[in-house]
Scaffold this motif. Structure first.
Motif, PDB file in Angstrom:
ATOM      1  N   GLN A 130      10.011  41.219 -23.645  1.00  0.00           N
ATOM      2  CA  GLN A 130       9.797  39.876 -23.118  1.00  0.00           C
ATOM      3  C   GLN A 130       8.972  39.060 -24.098  1.00  0.00           C
ATOM      4  O   GLN A 130       7.915  39.486 -24.551  1.00  0.00           O
ATOM      5  CB  GLN A 130       9.096  39.924 -21.765  1.00  0.00           C
ATOM      6  N   SER A 131       9.468  37.850 -24.419  1.00  0.00           N
ATOM      7  CA  SER A 131       8.767  36.988 -25.363  1.00  0.00           C
ATOM      8  C   SER A 131       8.155  35.759 -24.708  1.00  0.00           C
ATOM      9  O   SER A 131       7.360  35.060 -25.329  1.00  0.00           O
ATOM     10  CB  SER A 131       9.737  36.528 -26.466  1.00  0.00           C
ATOM     11  N   LEU A 169       0.866  -1.172   0.000  1.00  0.00           N
ATOM     12  CA  LEU A 169       0.000   0.000   0.000  1.00  0.00           C
ATOM     13  C   LEU A 169       0.906   1.225   0.000  1.00  0.00           C
ATOM     14  O   LEU A 169       1.731   1.399   0.891  1.00  0.00           O
ATOM     15  CB  LEU A 169      -0.902   0.017   1.237  1.00  0.00           C
ATOM     16  N   ALA A 170       0.769   2.074  -1.036  1.00  0.00           N
ATOM     17  CA  ALA A 170       1.650   3.237  -1.173  1.00  0.00           C
ATOM     18  C   ALA A 170       0.824   4.495  -1.397  1.00  0.00           C
ATOM     19  O   ALA A 170      -0.123   4.502  -2.187  1.00  0.00           O
ATOM     20  CB  ALA A 170       2.615   3.041  -2.340  1.00  0.00           C
ATOM     21  N   ILE A 171       1.174   5.538  -0.682  1.00  0.00           N
ATOM     22  CA  ILE A 171       0.562   6.844  -0.866  1.00  0.00           C
ATOM     23  C   ILE A 171       1.680   7.841  -1.103  1.00  0.00           C
ATOM     24  O   ILE A 171       2.731   7.778  -0.447  1.00  0.00           O
ATOM     25  CB  ILE A 171      -0.300   7.248   0.359  1.00  0.00           C
ATOM     26  N   SER A 172       1.501   8.736  -2.074  1.00  0.00           N
ATOM     27  CA  SER A 172       2.577   9.655  -2.415  1.00  0.00           C
ATOM     28  C   SER A 172       2.018  10.961  -2.963  1.00  0.00           C
ATOM     29  O   SER A 172       0.850  11.048  -3.374  1.00  0.00           O
ATOM     30  CB  SER A 172       3.519   9.021  -3.449  1.00  0.00           C
ATOM     31  N   ARG A 173       2.858  11.958  -2.950  1.00  0.00           N
ATOM     32  CA  ARG A 173       2.531  13.264  -3.525  1.00  0.00           C
ATOM     33  C   ARG A 173       3.778  13.790  -4.230  1.00  0.00           C
ATOM     34  O   ARG A 173       4.884  13.741  -3.678  1.00  0.00           O
ATOM     35  CB  ARG A 173       2.096  14.249  -2.447  1.00  0.00           C
ATOM     36  N   ASN A 174       3.602  14.268  -5.449  1.00  0.00           N
ATOM     37  CA  ASN A 174       4.705  14.898  -6.161  1.00  0.00           C
ATOM     38  C   ASN A 174       4.244  16.234  -6.724  1.00  0.00           C
ATOM     39  O   ASN A 174       3.072  16.417  -7.090  1.00  0.00           O
ATOM     40  CB  ASN A 174       5.243  13.999  -7.270  1.00  0.00           C
ATOM     41  N   ALA A 175       5.163  17.176  -6.779  1.00  0.00           N
ATOM     42  CA  ALA A 175       4.860  18.513  -7.285  1.00  0.00           C
ATOM     43  C   ALA A 175       6.019  19.000  -8.136  1.00  0.00           C
ATOM     44  O   ALA A 175       7.185  18.686  -7.869  1.00  0.00           O
ATOM     45  CB  ALA A 175       4.598  19.482  -6.140  1.00  0.00           C
ATOM     46  N   PHE A 176       5.683  19.771  -9.154  1.00  0.00           N
ATOM     47  CA  PHE A 176       6.681  20.321 -10.076  1.00  0.00           C
ATOM     48  C   PHE A 176       6.275  21.746 -10.415  1.00  0.00           C
ATOM     49  O   PHE A 176       5.195  21.970 -10.976  1.00  0.00           O
ATOM     50  CB  PHE A 176       6.754  19.464 -11.333  1.00  0.00           C
ATOM     51  N   ASN A 177       7.105  22.705 -10.032  1.00  0.00           N
ATOM     52  CA  ASN A 177       6.848  24.112 -10.320  1.00  0.00           C
ATOM     53  C   ASN A 177       7.887  24.614 -11.300  1.00  0.00           C
ATOM     54  O   ASN A 177       9.090  24.423 -11.095  1.00  0.00           O
ATOM     55  CB  ASN A 177       6.894  24.936  -9.030  1.00  0.00           C
ATOM     56  N   ASN A 178       7.424  25.267 -12.353  1.00  0.00           N
ATOM     57  CA  ASN A 178       8.306  25.655 -13.441  1.00  0.00           C
ATOM     58  C   ASN A 178       8.021  27.098 -13.830  1.00  0.00           C
ATOM     59  O   ASN A 178       6.899  27.437 -14.214  1.00  0.00           O
ATOM     60  CB  ASN A 178       8.066  24.733 -14.646  1.00  0.00           C
ATOM     61  N   ASN A 179       9.025  27.939 -13.713  1.00  0.00           N
ATOM     62  CA  ASN A 179       8.908  29.335 -14.147  1.00  0.00           C
ATOM     63  C   ASN A 179       9.944  29.596 -15.225  1.00  0.00           C
ATOM     64  O   ASN A 179      11.148  29.442 -14.996  1.00  0.00           O
ATOM     65  CB  ASN A 179       9.105  30.290 -12.967  1.00  0.00           C
ATOM     66  N   ILE A 180       9.471  29.978 -16.407  1.00  0.00           N
ATOM     67  CA  ILE A 180      10.354  30.204 -17.554  1.00  0.00           C
ATOM     68  C   ILE A 180      10.100  31.592 -18.112  1.00  0.00           C
ATOM     69  O   ILE A 180       8.946  31.972 -18.368  1.00  0.00           O
ATOM     70  CB  ILE A 180      10.126  29.146 -18.648  1.00  0.00           C
ATOM     71  N   THR A 181      11.163  32.343 -18.313  1.00  0.00           N
ATOM     72  CA  THR A 181      11.073  33.659 -18.948  1.00  0.00           C
ATOM     73  C   THR A 181      12.149  33.771 -20.019  1.00  0.00           C
ATOM     74  O   THR A 181      13.198  33.112 -19.952  1.00  0.00           O
ATOM     75  CB  THR A 181      11.265  34.790 -17.923  1.00  0.00           C
ATOM     76  N   ARG A 182      11.855  34.603 -21.006  1.00  0.00           N
ATOM     77  CA  ARG A 182      12.859  34.874 -22.036  1.00  0.00           C
ATOM     78  C   ARG A 182      12.649  36.286 -22.563  1.00  0.00           C
ATOM     79  O   ARG A 182      11.518  36.753 -22.708  1.00  0.00           O
ATOM     80  CB  ARG A 182      12.781  33.866 -23.174  1.00  0.00           C
ATOM     81  N   PHE A 183      13.769  36.943 -22.853  1.00  0.00           N
ATOM     82  CA  PHE A 183      13.755  38.293 -23.379  1.00  0.00           C
ATOM     83  C   PHE A 183      14.583  38.333 -24.660  1.00  0.00           C
ATOM     84  O   PHE A 183      15.427  37.454 -24.897  1.00  0.00           O
ATOM     85  CB  PHE A 183      14.327  39.286 -22.359  1.00  0.00           C
ATOM     86  N   GLU A 184      14.337  39.346 -25.451  1.00  0.00           N
ATOM     87  CA  GLU A 184      15.147  39.501 -26.664  1.00  0.00           C
ATOM     88  C   GLU A 184      16.614  39.688 -26.309  1.00  0.00           C
ATOM     89  O   GLU A 184      17.501  39.285 -27.055  1.00  0.00           O
ATOM     90  CB  GLU A 184      14.620  40.680 -27.484  1.00  0.00           C
ATOM     91  N   ASP A 185      16.880  40.314 -25.159  1.00  0.00           N
ATOM     92  CA  ASP A 185      18.236  40.441 -24.634  1.00  0.00           C
ATOM     93  C   ASP A 185      18.208  39.936 -23.198  1.00  0.00           C
ATOM     94  O   ASP A 185      17.821  40.661 -22.282  1.00  0.00           O
ATOM     95  CB  ASP A 185      18.705  41.891 -24.699  1.00  0.00           C
ATOM     96  N   ASN A 186      18.625  38.690 -22.984  1.00  0.00           N
ATOM     97  CA  ASN A 186      18.530  38.088 -21.654  1.00  0.00           C
ATOM     98  C   ASN A 186      19.462  38.737 -20.640  1.00  0.00           C
ATOM     99  O   ASN A 186      19.219  38.653 -19.432  1.00  0.00           O
ATOM    100  CB  ASN A 186      18.827  36.587 -21.728  1.00  0.00           C
TER     101      ASN A 186
END
Length: 815
Positions: A398-399, A373-390
């Motif tokens: 900002q694109s 018997l297995a109980i689990s929780r997983n989470a993934f947070n992802n923040n992505i930004t990009r600019f014409e001149d990083n």
């Protein structure tokens, strides 16, 4: 960094001259594989020595005062198949602990007498072929592996990586021509969606692995004939088995190299030894390596891992575990601003991620078996930004700005029993995925010519999604041996559903039967075959995508499907040697195809962006087929080695229904890894890899010129999808280890050099504009400032074939 490490090593060596030549200890537990109950009276023998022991009533053993070096350890008992653990490195710094599962003996097969020759066998009744195993020592000592499991498994047949990435800084796992998003990963029975730092959301992969190799006791890779208990697998299942914390003493290790600092601690948490723990933390210094290579990106990460095991009684065990990572990505101006480095600077997004998986598993012995018997929780947070001149970001330029979160709560239950010779397992899973996505992506910028006329309107996608739903599934699997145990048959079926997609609760649409066969031709030869149908729910990036009217346009997405047909032979000439040859054919259906581009998403995912955040149709098809050969020599005397070769073709179709070479269609995969154990605890390892040229798509010159200033990269011409091909890739890595054993302390110094003979590393071409002589801006055809539509720019294609050599010196202290 290397000078600092060398200085610290000299200090450490000079501090312990009087304590050399101390002894090692091996301890552990032996259980019945079918019932998971302890097995007493098992003979434990350190091969070719006088050291040995016998397990007690709890299946435990402990052998001390062993000279530190590498050994094979053999476990035998009447009524059970002999079992050998190869290449166990015993040191004075740590007590080595193992858990061994013994199978009951097959006394005879017709007129064939079964002997210990088959101890090198990896296949089982449940998975009769397409299965490989790696031990922790094989992972630790792998040249060029850098203690990274994802890189080490490239030595196995049918396993490739993402070809064409600049510098090769990717850990995408390509199994038999399938994409990196087709694999699933389990850690002690708990599913872990993310095993790499800086993962590509919706596809997997990343530059370096998360899992601590010091925790790992065994890794099992199944590239077909999957056990029915596993859902969402199209190309492979990875099962990572962690060791149990030491029951006798608190111990650990510290690893320092040019790229990371890692520390691990383990030991008992109670006087009665029923509770043990493992814990680790790691801090990267990868940014210093990138700085030394003068690359403008600076990846930086932390990761953490723990495991607590409690033995309630002889029949009941509780395991609590967790894995987490924090990833930060930044940019820096290169010392030498070449066109290649400036391209990397502005074509890559800025990434900040964190993820974790926590879970608890309860195992209970029952009559003729056990349940989990297995109980689990997983989470993934992802923040992505990009600019014409990083380097100089401004809101107007900002694109890309996306903040996404994926969370899953899971409850799994399965029963495993042996009844009247049948191995039976069945179970169910309930999951609650939660997905949110907020931000925007500028697909194309508005472009006007020098007269102000609109050449291209802006194409922009806005995201504001928050969704929660249920997933559920069930399975049953049974197997038995017939005809004097010559013939093994294993059959299984699985069905899955969800409450989000239009047809999600129609469980018959995911009815996935599978059957595996094995027939023993002789004591050395076995023929195996399997056929099966497998399904995978589309990534949450696809399911959660909304158009600008806030409609979930991908509710009609179907489960991705893959049908496997495999046949092969296994030859075991002696107990340390194994050969396999297999032919395979995989047929794909219901694959997601981009409405915007008209291509199969199976051809995307080898970068650091988000995969699937767009409108799709489930009309794509695919096929991969080929043959693979594998040879393995376990440690005998001082030598061990692995050779694998795969010849395959991988093709997928898009909106036009035409099969074209996929992004993973390298055709040839060859790997050779060998090691030699010298006297006085010196060890040499060498690895050679060859990978055929990867297909790639040429640039759309008109669209690339118009959009380069806003995107920082060229636009691919999907009308000529994968019509070009890189040259083949080859490389060799070398590793040298030297160990010193002191009193309760071991020092391991290693030198690991990737691509030591400086072979070129073919990467995908890059589109950019020619720069001025002083590199202060872009050169133009008319000497005027560059036009926003690039009409007066001078396009340049960068070939990116420069070699990259990465030497790493470091040490491990065990205490």
């Amino acid at each position: 960094m290397n000078r600092y490490i060398l200085g610290l090593l000299l200090i450490t060596l000079s501090a312990y001259p009087a304590f050399a030549q101390n002894k090692g200890i091996i301890a552990g537990t032996v259980v019945n594989k079918a019932t998971q109950l302890p097995v007493d009276a098992v003979s434990v023998k350190v091969e070719n020595t006088e050291w040995g022991s016998v397990t007690d009533s709890l299946g435990r053993f402990r052998i001390s005062n062993i000279d530190p070096k590498s050994y094979n350890v053999v476990f035998t008992k009447v009524g059970y198949k002999p079992y050998t653990i190869y290449n166990i490195v015993l040191t004075s710094g740590n007590e080595t602990s193992v858990t061994v599962e013994l199978e009951e003996e097959i006394k005879s097969i017709g007129e064939i007498t079964v002997t210990g020759r088959r101890t090198a066998k990896v296949a089982t009744l449940e998975t009769p072929l397409s299965v490989q195993r790696l031990t922790t020592e094989e992972i630790k000592a792998n040249p060029g592996g850098n203690f990274d499991i994802s890189r080490v498994i490239n030595t196995l047949p049918g396993v490739g990586g993402t070809a064409g990435s600049v510098g090769g800084f990717r850990n995408d796992i390509i199994i038999r021509g399938g994409g990196p998003g087709e694999n699933v990963f389990y850690l002690d029975g708990i599913e872990i969606p993310v095993i790499n730092h800086f993962a590509t959301q919706g596809a997997g992969g990343g530059p370096t692995g998360i899992l601590n190799v010091s925790f790992i006791e065994d890794v099992k890779l199944s590239s077909s004939a999957f056990d029915a208990r596993f859902d969402n697998a199209l190309s492979s299942v990875f099962e990572f088995k962690q060791k149990r914390g030491n029951t006798n003493r608190v111990q650990g290790n510290v690893r320092l190299s040019a790229t990371e600092l890692a520390a691990t601690l383990e030991g008992p948490l109670s006087k009665n030894k029923k509770t043990t723990f493992l814990a680790s933390a790691r801090r990267s210094y990868l940014q210093f390596l990138f700085q030394a290579l003068d690359l403008p990106i600076r990846p930086n990460y932390w990761d953490f891992q723990y495991k607590v095991t409690h033995q309630f009684d002889k029949k009941t065990t509780l395991t609590v575990l967790g894995v987490g990572a924090i990833d930060e990505f930044s940019f820096a101006a290169p010392s030498e601003a070449t066109p290649e480095k400036l391209y990397i600077l502005n074509s890559n997004p800025n990434i900040n991620q964190w993820n974790y998986t926590v879970g608890a598993a309860l195992k209970r012995n029952i009559k003729n078996g056990f349940w989990n018997l297995a109980i689990s929780r997983n989470a993934f947070n992802n923040n992505i930004t990009r600019f014409e001149d990083n380097l100089n970001p401004t809101p107007a330029q900002q694109s890309l700005d996306v903040t996404s979160n994926e969370t899953e709560n899971k409850l799994r239950f399965d029963v495993n029993q042996t009844l009247n010779g049948w191995k039976l397992s069945y179970g169910a899973v309930v999951q609650n995925p939660q997905f949110s996505n907020e931000g925007f992506a500028r697909i194309r910028a508005e472009v006007r010519d020098t007269l102000g006329n609109l050449v291209q309107p802006e194409v922009k996608a806005n995201f504001n999604t928050s969704k929660s739903f249920l997933k559920l599934g069930g399975f049953v699997q049974a197997g038995k041996r017939f005809f004097d145990d010559r013939l093994g048959i294993n059959v299984g079926v699985r069905m899955d559903g969800n409450t989000f997609t239009d047809e999600g609760m129609n469980l018959l649409q995911t009815f996935s039967p599978r059957v595996g066969l094995s027939y023993v031709l002789s004591d050395r030869w076995t023929v195996n075959a399997s056929v099966g149908r497998y399904y995978r729910l589309a990534p949450y990036t696809i399911l959660g995508f909304q158009n600008n009217n806030s409609d979930y346009v991908n509710r009609d997405a179907n489960y991705l499907r893959s049908d496997h047909y495999v046949v092969g032979f296994e030859y075991l000439p002696k107990n340390t040697t194994r050969f396999t040859i297999e032919g395979f054919y995989k047929q794909y259906g219901n694959m997601p195809v981009s409405v915007r581009d008209g291509i199969n998403l199976a051809n995307k995912g080898g970068d650091f962006n988000i995969l699937g955040n767009e409108d799709i149709v489930s009309t794509g098809k695919g096929r991969t087929y080929g043959v693979e050969f594998f040879a393995q020599q376990k440690l005998t005397k001082r030598f061990y080695g692995v050779f694998s070769y795969t010849l395959f073709i991988s093709q997928f179709s898009g909106v036009d229904g035409k099969y074209v070479s996929s992004a993973w269609d390298n055709r040839h995969l060859l790997s050779v890894t060998w090691g030699y154990k010298f006297p006085r605890n010196w060890e040499l390892g060498l690895k050679f890899r060859y990978q055929g040229g990867a297909p790639f798509t040429p640039f759309d010159e008109t669209a690339s010129r118009q959009n380069y200033l806003s995107t920082g990269e060229g636009i691919l011409d999907y009308a000529r999808l994968n019509q070009n091909r890189l040259t083949a890739f080859n490389s060799s890595d070398v590793r040298i280890d030297k160990k010193w054993n002191f009193k309760r302390l071991t020092l391991d110094v290693f030198l690991d050099v990737s691509n030591w003979y400086v072979a070129k590393s073919p990467a995908f071409p890059q589109y950019t504009f020619q720069r001025t002589a002083n590199n202060s801006g872009f050169a133009t055809t008319n000497g005027k400032p560059i036009a926003f539509d690039g009409s007066n720019a001078i396009p340049v294609i960068l070939q990116n074939n420069d070699p990259s050599v990465t030497p790493t010196i470091g040490f491990i202290i065990e205490f």
